[in-house]
Design a protein around this motif. Structure first.
Motif, PDB file in Angstrom:
ATOM      1  N   ALA A 137       0.849  -1.190   0.000  1.00 25.29           N
ATOM      2  CA  ALA A 137       0.000   0.000   0.000  1.00 25.29           C
ATOM      3  C   ALA A 137       0.885   1.241   0.000  1.00 25.29           C
ATOM      4  CB  ALA A 137      -0.928  -0.003   1.212  1.00 25.29           C
ATOM      5  N   PHE A 138       0.309   2.327  -0.467  1.00 23.46           N
ATOM      6  CA  PHE A 138       1.059   3.568  -0.653  1.00 23.46           C
ATOM      7  C   PHE A 138       0.189   4.745  -0.211  1.00 23.46           C
ATOM      8  CE2 PHE A 138       2.410   0.328  -3.528  1.00 23.46           C
ATOM      9  CZ  PHE A 138       3.793   0.382  -3.484  1.00 23.46           C
ATOM     10  N   VAL A 163       2.872  -7.046   4.808  1.00 25.24           N
ATOM     11  CA  VAL A 163       2.298  -6.029   3.916  1.00 25.24           C
ATOM     12  C   VAL A 163       2.994  -4.700   4.173  1.00 25.24           C
ATOM     13  CG1 VAL A 163       0.244  -4.704   3.319  1.00 25.24           C
ATOM     14  CG2 VAL A 163       0.033  -7.137   3.816  1.00 25.24           C
ATOM     15  N   PRO A 164       3.846  -4.264   3.248  1.00 26.75           N
ATOM     16  CA  PRO A 164       4.468  -2.951   3.420  1.00 26.75           C
ATOM     17  C   PRO A 164       3.480  -1.825   3.123  1.00 26.75           C
ATOM     18  CG  PRO A 164       5.203  -3.943   1.361  1.00 26.75           C
ATOM     19  CD  PRO A 164       4.319  -4.953   2.026  1.00 26.75           C
ATOM     20  N   ILE A 165       3.533  -0.796   3.941  1.00 31.62           N
ATOM     21  CA  ILE A 165       2.738   0.407   3.705  1.00 31.62           C
ATOM     22  C   ILE A 165       3.708   1.578   3.614  1.00 31.62           C
ATOM     23  CG2 ILE A 165       0.896   1.911   4.534  1.00 31.62           C
ATOM     24  CD1 ILE A 165      -0.227  -0.433   6.083  1.00 31.62           C
ATOM     25  N   HIS A 166       3.882   2.066   2.384  1.00 26.31           N
ATOM     26  CA  HIS A 166       4.837   3.134   2.119  1.00 26.31           C
ATOM     27  C   HIS A 166       4.136   4.476   2.252  1.00 26.31           C
ATOM     28  CE1 HIS A 166       7.707   0.288   0.124  1.00 26.31           C
ATOM     29  NE2 HIS A 166       6.592  -0.360  -0.145  1.00 26.31           N
ATOM     30  N   GLY A 167       4.771   5.410   2.945  1.00 25.90           N
ATOM     31  CA  GLY A 167       4.204   6.747   3.057  1.00 25.90           C
ATOM     32  C   GLY A 167       5.285   7.743   3.418  1.00 25.90           C
ATOM     33  N   GLY A 221       7.930   9.922   4.927  1.00 24.52           N
ATOM     34  CA  GLY A 221       8.691   9.934   6.157  1.00 24.52           C
ATOM     35  C   GLY A 221       8.742  11.342   6.702  1.00 24.52           C
ATOM     36  N   PRO A 222       8.958  11.519   7.994  1.00 29.97           N
ATOM     37  CA  PRO A 222       9.177  10.453   8.972  1.00 29.97           C
ATOM     38  C   PRO A 222       7.925  10.069   9.750  1.00 29.97           C
ATOM     39  CG  PRO A 222       9.751  12.566   9.953  1.00 29.97           C
ATOM     40  CD  PRO A 222       9.240  12.863   8.560  1.00 29.97           C
ATOM     41  N   ARG A 223       6.749  10.531   9.328  1.00 34.44           N
ATOM     42  CA  ARG A 223       5.599  10.377  10.223  1.00 34.44           C
ATOM     43  C   ARG A 223       4.682   9.210   9.893  1.00 34.44           C
ATOM     44  NH1 ARG A 223       4.781  16.629  10.370  1.00 34.44           N
ATOM     45  NH2 ARG A 223       6.115  17.198  12.122  1.00 34.44           N
ATOM     46  N   THR A 224       4.831   8.595   8.704  1.00 31.20           N
ATOM     47  CA  THR A 224       3.940   7.478   8.374  1.00 31.20           C
ATOM     48  C   THR A 224       4.140   6.324   9.355  1.00 31.20           C
ATOM     49  OG1 THR A 224       3.801   8.061   6.036  1.00 31.20           O
ATOM     50  CG2 THR A 224       3.395   5.752   6.609  1.00 31.20           C
ATOM     51  N   ARG A 266       3.852  -3.595   7.878  1.00 33.46           N
ATOM     52  CA  ARG A 266       5.230  -3.071   7.922  1.00 33.46           C
ATOM     53  C   ARG A 266       5.264  -1.647   7.361  1.00 33.46           C
ATOM     54  NH1 ARG A 266       9.465  -3.528   4.239  1.00 33.46           N
ATOM     55  NH2 ARG A 266       8.371  -5.111   3.019  1.00 33.46           N
ATOM     56  N   PRO A 267       5.235  -0.633   8.226  1.00 33.33           N
ATOM     57  CA  PRO A 267       5.321   0.752   7.739  1.00 33.33           C
ATOM     58  C   PRO A 267       6.692   1.030   7.130  1.00 33.33           C
ATOM     59  CG  PRO A 267       4.697   0.656  10.076  1.00 33.33           C
ATOM     60  CD  PRO A 267       5.165  -0.713   9.694  1.00 33.33           C
ATOM     61  N   VAL A 268       6.691   1.743   6.018  1.00 32.89           N
ATOM     62  CA  VAL A 268       7.952   2.126   5.370  1.00 32.89           C
ATOM     63  C   VAL A 268       7.926   3.631   5.138  1.00 32.89           C
ATOM     64  CG1 VAL A 268       9.492   1.772   3.417  1.00 32.89           C
ATOM     65  CG2 VAL A 268       8.007  -0.108   4.175  1.00 32.89           C
ATOM     66  N   ASP A 269       8.742   4.351   5.861  1.00 29.88           N
ATOM     67  CA  ASP A 269       8.856   5.794   5.652  1.00 29.88           C
ATOM     68  C   ASP A 269       9.635   6.063   4.364  1.00 29.88           C
ATOM     69  OD1 ASP A 269       7.489   6.953   7.841  1.00 29.88           O
ATOM     70  OD2 ASP A 269       9.178   6.531   9.173  1.00 29.88           O
ATOM     71  N   ILE A 270       9.021   6.809   3.452  1.00 27.15           N
ATOM     72  CA  ILE A 270       9.715   7.174   2.220  1.00 27.15           C
ATOM     73  C   ILE A 270      10.718   8.285   2.542  1.00 27.15           C
ATOM     74  CG2 ILE A 270       9.460   8.141  -0.103  1.00 27.15           C
ATOM     75  CD1 ILE A 270       6.587   6.980  -0.101  1.00 27.15           C
TER      76      ILE A 270
END
Ligand SMILES: [Zn+2]
Length: 317
Positions: free
Chosen positions: A74-75, A106-110, A112-115, A147-151
């Motif tokens: 997810a993005f 499940v990665p959730i990309h959003g 950074g740094p707050r996602t 799994r949150p991923v900070d862009i």
């Protein structure tokens, strides 16, 4: 007992190819129409990727035949509430085998740094429910599989800020065997960072603008794309209505007029423009005419749940 309907085995969910579904098309944390809030699904060979989690996206995804077990990533374009407000419900309604939900990473990309912090807070807020269902229903630990991923911004975004969006190259944020996803900064003050995303697949390419003023970076990202899903604002509505000067100013400096969308689409040379995330009360004909004044290609005003096949102009709902 499964909570899903027979639609889980819907042919639309297992067909090879690329579909884009405009699950929700409305802008803002305001209910001005019957349309659900902004959310878009990219479906590749029956597996899907979600962009943003506006109001109603949980039911819209289910009604489109999408099941959590087929979600691969997810993005989140930016952290305005109308783009993330239903993320908690989406996760809680699509988690674990009893609901045909996801059971693995499940990665959730959003941005950074707050996602990452936001998602950790969401999971903490529902700790009681999550803990109970792990024991009581045998579900996996949601806190471990989301799994949150900070862009993180690349070096050529140096100097960027809410009102400074330097020209930059798209940068890769996700890759798997089906898709490469790239991002670029867009200008949506005061929210920073805000991103547009591009999905390149063997079947074609689609770009999601996120929320942005008319921005050259969107044209850079969308160069040669088959489908551009772009936001639009109806400034006449905000200028004539009972809105504050501050609110009108936000619409002017943070969103794109239909003509602006047309200019971006022409600069990028995209195959097809789809308007979604519509702010205002313009008719579909008015929205489309604004884009067509600056773009000679096909334009569609998205309906909730409408399905598009990039590279094929005719769309079906
Ligand atoms: Zn926004």
């Amino acid at each position: 007992m499964t909570a899903s309907s027979g639609a889980a085995a819907d042919a639309s969910n297992v067909t090879a190819g690329l579909d884009v579904i405009t699950l929700g098309t409305a802008a803002g944390p305001a209910i001005r129409s019957g349309a659900p809030g902004i959310a878009t699904a990219i479906v590749i060979d029956g597996l899907h990727y979600l962009v943003d989690f506006g109001l109603g996206c949980t039911r819209q995804a289910h009604d489109a035949g999408l099941r959590g077990r087929d979600l691969r990533a997810a993005f989140i374009t930016h952290l305005h509430s109308d783009h993330v407000g239903e993320l908690p419900a989406y996760l809680l309604w699509n988690w674990g085998a009893p609901v045909d939900g996801f059971t693995d990473d499940v990665p959730i990309h959003g941005p950074g740094p707050r996602t990452g912090a936001m998602i950790e807070h969401v999971l903490a807020a529902f700790d009681e429910d999550i803990s109970i269902r792990i024991v009581d229903e045998g579900r996996p630990d949601l806190r471990r599989i989301v799994r949150p991923v900070d862009i993180v911004l690349p070096a050529d975004a140096a100097g960027a800020g809410p009102e400074a969006t330097p020209a930059m190259r798209p940068f890769e944020i996700h890759r798997d065997e089906r898709v490469t996803v790239t991002a670029i900064l867009v200008q949506h003050p005061p929210v920073f960072p805000s991103f547009a995303f591009r999905f390149d697949t063997r079947y074609g390419s689609v770009v999601i603008s996120g929320d942005t003023t008319e921005c050259a970076n969107v044209a850079t990202l969308a160069a040669g794309a088959d489908l551009l899903v772009h936001e639009a604002v109806d400034l006449a509505y905000f200028a004539s209505g009972d809105f504050s000067a501050e609110f009108l100013n936000h619409q002017q400096i943070s969103h794109t007029t239909p003509a602006g969308v047309g200019r971006v689409a022409t600069a990028a040379g995209v195959g097809h423009v789809v308007l979604s995330h519509l702010a205002g009360v313009a008719t579909d004909a008015q929205w489309a005419a604004g884009v067509a004044a600056e773009f000679a290609g096909p334009v569609t005003v998205a309906q909730p749940g409408q399905r598009f096949v990039p590279g094929r102009v005719a769309a079906s709902s």
